[in-house]
Design a protein around this motif. Structure first.
Motif, PDB file in Angstrom:
ATOM      1  N   GLU A  35      65.796  49.382  13.958  1.00 24.29           N
ATOM      2  CA  GLU A  35      66.702  50.510  14.209  1.00 24.29           C
ATOM      3  C   GLU A  35      67.118  50.501  15.675  1.00 24.29           C
ATOM      4  OE1 GLU A  35      68.927  53.363  12.633  1.00 24.29           O
ATOM      5  OE2 GLU A  35      67.410  52.386  11.432  1.00 24.29           O
ATOM      6  N   PRO A  36      68.427  50.652  15.956  1.00 21.65           N
ATOM      7  CA  PRO A  36      68.868  50.631  17.353  1.00 21.65           C
ATOM      8  C   PRO A  36      68.279  51.798  18.154  1.00 21.65           C
ATOM      9  CG  PRO A  36      70.699  51.181  15.893  1.00 21.65           C
ATOM     10  CD  PRO A  36      69.527  50.836  15.028  1.00 21.65           C
ATOM     11  N   SER A  37      68.021  51.538  19.421  1.00 23.32           N
ATOM     12  CA  SER A  37      67.393  52.550  20.277  1.00 23.32           C
ATOM     13  C   SER A  37      68.388  53.532  20.885  1.00 23.32           C
ATOM     14  CB  SER A  37      66.609  51.866  21.398  1.00 23.32           C
ATOM     15  OG  SER A  37      65.529  51.156  20.863  1.00 23.32           O
ATOM     16  N   THR A  38      69.661  53.309  20.666  1.00 22.48           N
ATOM     17  CA  THR A  38      70.662  54.231  21.202  1.00 22.48           C
ATOM     18  C   THR A  38      70.663  55.504  20.372  1.00 22.48           C
ATOM     19  OG1 THR A  38      72.386  53.213  19.852  1.00 22.48           O
ATOM     20  CG2 THR A  38      72.119  52.373  22.090  1.00 22.48           C
ATOM     21  N   GLY A  39      70.764  56.624  21.052  1.00 26.58           N
ATOM     22  CA  GLY A  39      70.749  57.904  20.359  1.00 26.58           C
ATOM     23  C   GLY A  39      69.359  58.259  19.865  1.00 26.58           C
ATOM     24  N   ASN A  40      69.311  59.215  18.954  1.00 26.82           N
ATOM     25  CA  ASN A  40      68.034  59.701  18.434  1.00 26.82           C
ATOM     26  C   ASN A  40      67.739  59.230  17.024  1.00 26.82           C
ATOM     27  OD1 ASN A  40      67.456  61.157  20.762  1.00 26.82           O
ATOM     28  ND2 ASN A  40      68.657  62.904  20.074  1.00 26.82           N
ATOM     29  N   ASP A  41      68.550  58.325  16.475  1.00 22.69           N
ATOM     30  CA  ASP A  41      68.371  57.907  15.087  1.00 22.69           C
ATOM     31  C   ASP A  41      66.989  57.317  14.824  1.00 22.69           C
ATOM     32  OD1 ASP A  41      70.866  58.766  14.478  1.00 22.69           O
ATOM     33  OD2 ASP A  41      71.763  56.777  14.274  1.00 22.69           O
ATOM     34  N   LYS A  42      66.521  56.469  15.721  1.00 19.99           N
ATOM     35  CA  LYS A  42      65.218  55.826  15.511  1.00 19.99           C
ATOM     36  C   LYS A  42      64.105  56.870  15.475  1.00 19.99           C
ATOM     37  CE  LYS A  42      63.826  51.808  17.313  1.00 19.99           C
ATOM     38  NZ  LYS A  42      63.352  50.791  18.245  1.00 19.99           N
ATOM     39  N   ILE A  43      64.114  57.783  16.420  1.00 18.30           N
ATOM     40  CA  ILE A  43      63.065  58.821  16.493  1.00 18.30           C
ATOM     41  C   ILE A  43      63.105  59.705  15.246  1.00 18.30           C
ATOM     42  CG2 ILE A  43      62.286  60.865  17.752  1.00 18.30           C
ATOM     43  CD1 ILE A  43      63.357  59.466  20.297  1.00 18.30           C
ATOM     44  N   ILE A  44      64.299  60.103  14.855  1.00 10.10           N
ATOM     45  CA  ILE A  44      64.442  60.980  13.687  1.00 10.10           C
ATOM     46  C   ILE A  44      63.946  60.278  12.424  1.00 10.10           C
ATOM     47  CG2 ILE A  44      66.131  62.094  12.178  1.00 10.10           C
ATOM     48  CD1 ILE A  44      67.707  62.736  14.792  1.00 10.10           C
ATOM     49  N   TRP A  45      64.342  59.017  12.235  1.00 11.65           N
ATOM     50  CA  TRP A  45      63.912  58.308  11.020  1.00 11.65           C
ATOM     51  C   TRP A  45      62.414  58.030  11.028  1.00 11.65           C
ATOM     52  CZ3 TRP A  45      65.840  58.479   6.527  1.00 11.65           C
ATOM     53  CH2 TRP A  45      67.200  58.639   6.351  1.00 11.65           C
ATOM     54  N   VAL A  46      61.840  57.730  12.182  1.00 11.56           N
ATOM     55  CA  VAL A  46      60.381  57.538  12.240  1.00 11.56           C
ATOM     56  C   VAL A  46      59.676  58.837  11.852  1.00 11.56           C
ATOM     57  CG1 VAL A  46      58.426  57.172  13.813  1.00 11.56           C
ATOM     58  CG2 VAL A  46      60.367  55.609  13.859  1.00 11.56           C
ATOM     59  N   LEU A  47      60.165  59.955  12.357  1.00  9.95           N
ATOM     60  CA  LEU A  47      59.570  61.249  12.004  1.00  9.95           C
ATOM     61  C   LEU A  47      59.721  61.547  10.513  1.00  9.95           C
ATOM     62  CD1 LEU A  47      60.558  63.478  15.051  1.00  9.95           C
ATOM     63  CD2 LEU A  47      58.270  62.664  14.420  1.00  9.95           C
ATOM     64  N   VAL A  48      60.888  61.247   9.956  1.00  6.68           N
ATOM     65  CA  VAL A  48      61.102  61.462   8.517  1.00  6.68           C
ATOM     66  C   VAL A  48      60.124  60.619   7.711  1.00  6.68           C
ATOM     67  CG1 VAL A  48      62.728  61.017   6.625  1.00  6.68           C
ATOM     68  CG2 VAL A  48      63.521  62.177   8.681  1.00  6.68           C
ATOM     69  N   ILE A  49      59.973  59.354   8.077  1.00 10.93           N
ATOM     70  CA  ILE A  49      59.069  58.466   7.340  1.00 10.93           C
ATOM     71  C   ILE A  49      57.617  58.921   7.480  1.00 10.93           C
ATOM     72  CG2 ILE A  49      58.154  56.111   7.231  1.00 10.93           C
ATOM     73  CD1 ILE A  49      60.994  55.169   8.106  1.00 10.93           C
ATOM     74  N   VAL A  50      57.211  59.292   8.690  1.00 13.67           N
ATOM     75  CA  VAL A  50      55.809  59.685   8.915  1.00 13.67           C
ATOM     76  C   VAL A  50      55.496  61.031   8.269  1.00 13.67           C
ATOM     77  CG1 VAL A  50      54.163  60.379  10.704  1.00 13.67           C
ATOM     78  CG2 VAL A  50      55.526  58.313  11.001  1.00 13.67           C
ATOM     79  N   LEU A  51      56.382  62.003   8.427  1.00 14.73           N
ATOM     80  CA  LEU A  51      56.084  63.354   7.938  1.00 14.73           C
ATOM     81  C   LEU A  51      56.267  63.512   6.429  1.00 14.73           C
ATOM     82  CD1 LEU A  51      57.595  65.479  10.832  1.00 14.73           C
ATOM     83  CD2 LEU A  51      55.203  64.886  10.435  1.00 14.73           C
ATOM     84  N   LEU A  52      57.197  62.754   5.845  1.00 12.44           N
ATOM     85  CA  LEU A  52      57.432  62.883   4.407  1.00 12.44           C
ATOM     86  C   LEU A  52      56.763  61.777   3.590  1.00 12.44           C
ATOM     87  CD1 LEU A  52      61.183  63.970   4.321  1.00 12.44           C
ATOM     88  CD2 LEU A  52      59.143  65.401   4.155  1.00 12.44           C
TER      89      LEU A  52
END
Length: 74
Positions: A35-52
């Motif tokens: 996942e590209p490090s630009t923006g918050n997409d990587k952080i958001i998707w990691v949180l979605v995967i970990v929390l859900l």
């Protein structure tokens, strides 16, 4: 007969749990690595995967991953 059915249910549920865990690990590594490090997409998707957990991994696999592969080729 009842104990055989219970054992079969237990084995099937354990196999499905193991497969879902492998999918979860695979999607978490895929997200962090590609996942590209630009923006918050990587952080958001990691949180979605970990929390859900499994649902988050399935969401990433079917929603974000094909879009990323189409955009970036990875």
């Amino acid at each position: 007969m009842m104990s055989l059915l219970g054992l079969l249910f237990f084995l099937i549920s354990m196999a499905l749990s193991l497969l879902l865990f492998v999918l979860w690990i695979w999607m978490l590594i895929d997200c962090v690595k590609y996942e590209p490090s630009t923006g918050n997409d990587k952080i958001i998707w990691v949180l979605v995967i970990v929390l859900l957990n499994g649902i988050g991994a399935l969401l990433y696999y079917f929603i974000r991953r094909p879009e990323r592969i189409k955009q970036m080729g990875q």
